[in-house]
Design a protein around this motif. Structure first.
Motif, short mmCIF file in Angstrom:
data_model
loop_
_atom_site.label_atom_id
_atom_site.label_comp_id
_atom_site.label_asym_id
_atom_site.label_seq_id
_atom_site.Cartn_x
_atom_site.Cartn_y
_atom_site.Cartn_z
N SER A 76 8.72 -5.13 2.65
CA SER A 76 8.22 -5.37 1.30
C SER A 76 7.72 -6.81 1.19
CB SER A 76 9.34 -5.12 0.28
OG SER A 76 10.37 -6.08 0.45
N SER B 97 -3.19 -4.85 0.51
CA SER B 97 -1.89 -5.46 0.82
C SER B 97 -2.05 -6.57 1.84
CB SER B 97 -0.93 -4.39 1.35
OG SER B 97 -0.66 -3.41 0.37
N ILE C 52 7.55 0.54 -4.67
CA ILE C 52 6.30 -0.09 -4.26
C ILE C 52 5.66 -0.80 -5.45
CG2 ILE C 52 3.94 0.37 -3.46
CD1 ILE C 52 5.11 2.70 -1.81
N TYR D 208 4.35 -3.58 2.75
CA TYR D 208 4.57 -2.23 3.31
C TYR D 208 3.42 -1.78 4.20
CZ TYR D 208 8.40 -1.82 -0.07
OH TYR D 208 9.56 -2.02 -0.80
N TYR E 40 8.93 3.23 4.71
CA TYR E 40 8.87 2.07 3.83
C TYR E 40 10.21 1.32 3.87
CZ TYR E 40 4.48 3.96 2.15
OH TYR E 40 3.19 4.42 2.08
#
Length: 503
Positions: free
Chosen positions: A441, A373, A312, A444, A436
């Motif tokens: 990506s 995110s 991550i 996530y 995940y």
């Protein structure tokens, strides 16, 4: 029961208590009858136990957590590309570990007491260290998958075994601090894993092996070496501990066996003889199954972060080496908080308020991750969210395990119940292994959202457990004394009218 005298700390000063009849479910060894414990210093005894038990337990769990989670470090050092694996195949290698890990936890915990901790724990440690070493020479996806299956088998007995082992030495109001001290080794393992992987990866090409292979090989060899030392440094039971004097052994044994009903005014010993009924009672106990949702609300984030945290952080734009190093401050802070929260929880005699608060921190952390995110371009905010979440996870976990163990009696039911709680609970790792996905990506969002959902359900479970425990304790306060004999109350364990649940 005969009257007894107490010191200021509330523990018996002498043992004029009559030895129970064998047919009465005798559980207090007759050699401790009448032992004078008036000269025992409780603080000194607890310190001796801490110094002789906790360091080795912490080291064992550090290596256990290091060995199951180092695949995340190996991934960013080239494991997936080297073995020509796809993202889903890598996730399967993470998932299958938890299938066997869950399956073997209950029998392992029952064997722990039969075969002695000093034999059983180092033996399984040698086994998983060997598997870990051999994982460094796998050549394809199938080889890694099989190795992870066997790693689950061999590691299954370590954590539930150690968690149960602590309850064999410490009373309910002392357990979480000790659970946290050894569990904080997992936090240190997370930090140490990043540093160690960063250093070992520099061996890339040595002996013709890639750097990720050396991570498995060297960490596996280290585990086997420590296991050999553990054969000589793990103590079995308080009754046989040579570092305690006879009065100290008597004091420890007595208070453990009468702890569940000490506050109720009726001294009823916990049953310690084995019956399959106790195992069946564990499998049908409502609190274990409600507690599983609390466990999942903590362990899904725990495994999600431990397995994917380096990836991550790397996806936020950092290099592999920087990503390894950025995991260190997160885990060190979490370890300190785990011990601090446990200390306050033991001092207050309460579990649920601390677990609930820590789980709220986990939820806040993932909310920040989702928001940052989704917005994009804010790697610092995502890192901060993960930081907050991990700092909630590591104090919450020992509290959750301790709370359930505090409310299970007697000895064999506690052994089976803790193994069920931890074993089935660790299926959360199988779920989190797939949260995940590579296709999600670098944001996530699905993974963070699923973690948040499990935290929310876990918070509801904490409230449900607290409410039910309070309700049952209230009912038992109203029950007339003497409804059951001491032997019947002993066999009933935590279902006895004399037993009070910890809140």
């Amino acid at each position: 029961m005969a009257p007894y005298t107490t010191q200021d700390d509330g523990y018996p000063e002498k043992f004029p208590l009559p030895a129970p009849d064998v047919k009465d479910g005798a559980i207090r060894p007759p050699e401790y009858s009448g032992v004078d414990t008036s000269g025992v210093d409780p603080k000194k005894v607890l310190l001796k136990m801490d110094l002789h038990l906790i360091p080795m337990l912490a080291l064992l769990y550090l290596l256990s957590f290091l060995d199951r989670g180092n695949i995340g470090n190996a991934r960013i050092e080239g494991l997936v590309d080297s073995l020509k694996m796809t993202g889903p195949q890598y996730n399967w290698c993470l998932t299958v570990f938890f299938f066997t890990y869950c399956l073997f936890e209950v029998p392992s915990n029952l064997l722990l007491k039969r075969l002695r901790p000093s034999i059983w724990l180092p033996s399984i440690m040698v086994a998983w260290g060997t598997v870990m070493t051999l994982m460094g020479i796998v050549q394809d996806f199938k080889g890694l998958l099989i190795a992870r299956l066997f790693l689950g088998v061999t590691e299954a007995g370590l954590y539930p075994g150690v968690a149960y082992y602590i309850t064999m030495w410490y009373c309910r109001t002392e357990a979480q601090f000790r659970q946290a001290m050894f569990f904080s080794a997992a936090s240190v393992a997370g930090a140490f894993s990043g540093l160690l992987a960063f250093a070992i990866a520099k061996m890339d090409g040595v002996g013709g092996y890639e750097g990720w292979r050396w991570i498995f090989i060297l960490e596996g060899i280290l585990t086997v070496l420590v296991a050999i030392i553990a054969f000589f440094t793990i103590y079995d039971f308080p009754e046989t501990a040579k570092f305690l004097t006879e009065p100290e052994r008597a004091w420890v044994v007595h208070r453990l066996r009468y702890q569940g009903s000490k506050d109720s005014g009726q001294m009823v010993a916990e049953s310690e003889h084995f019956k399959w009924q106790y195992v069946r009672d564990a499998f049908t106990d409502w609190q274990i199954y409600l507690g599983l949702w609390m466990y999942w609300g903590i362990v899904c984030p725990l495994y999600g972060t431990s397995l994917f945290l380096p990836s991550i952080i790397r996806e936020l734009g950092y290099t592999s080496s920087t990503a390894q190093l950025l995991t260190v401050p997160i885990y060190i802070t979490a370890a300190v908080l785990a011990v601090a929260v446990a200390w306050f929880s033991d001092r207050s005699g309460q579990r649920s308020p601390y677990i609930f608060s820590c789980m709220c921190a986990i939820g806040i952390g993932f909310i920040i991750c989702i928001g940052a995110s989704a917005h994009g371009g804010a790697p610092g905010a995502v890192y901060a969210g993960i930081f907050i979440a991990v700092c909630g996870i590591y104090p919450a976990f020992p509290g959750n395990v301790t709370w359930i163990s505090n409310n299970l009696a007697g000895s064999y039911k506690r052994s089976a119940g803790m193994a069920i709680h931890i074993g089935v609970g660790n299926l959360a790792g199988a779920m989190a292994s797939n949260f995940y996905r590579s296709s999600d990506s670098p944001k996530y969002l699905l993974g963070h959202g699923l973690e948040l959902g499990f935290v929310a359900v876990g918070l509801c479970a904490v409230v449900g457990l607290r409410w039910n425990y309070s309700r049952i304790n209230g009912k038992r306060e109203q029950m007339p004394p003497g409804e059951y004999s001491d032997a019947e109350n002993s066999d009933k364990g935590d279902r006895a009218p004399t037993y009070r649940y910890v809140l």
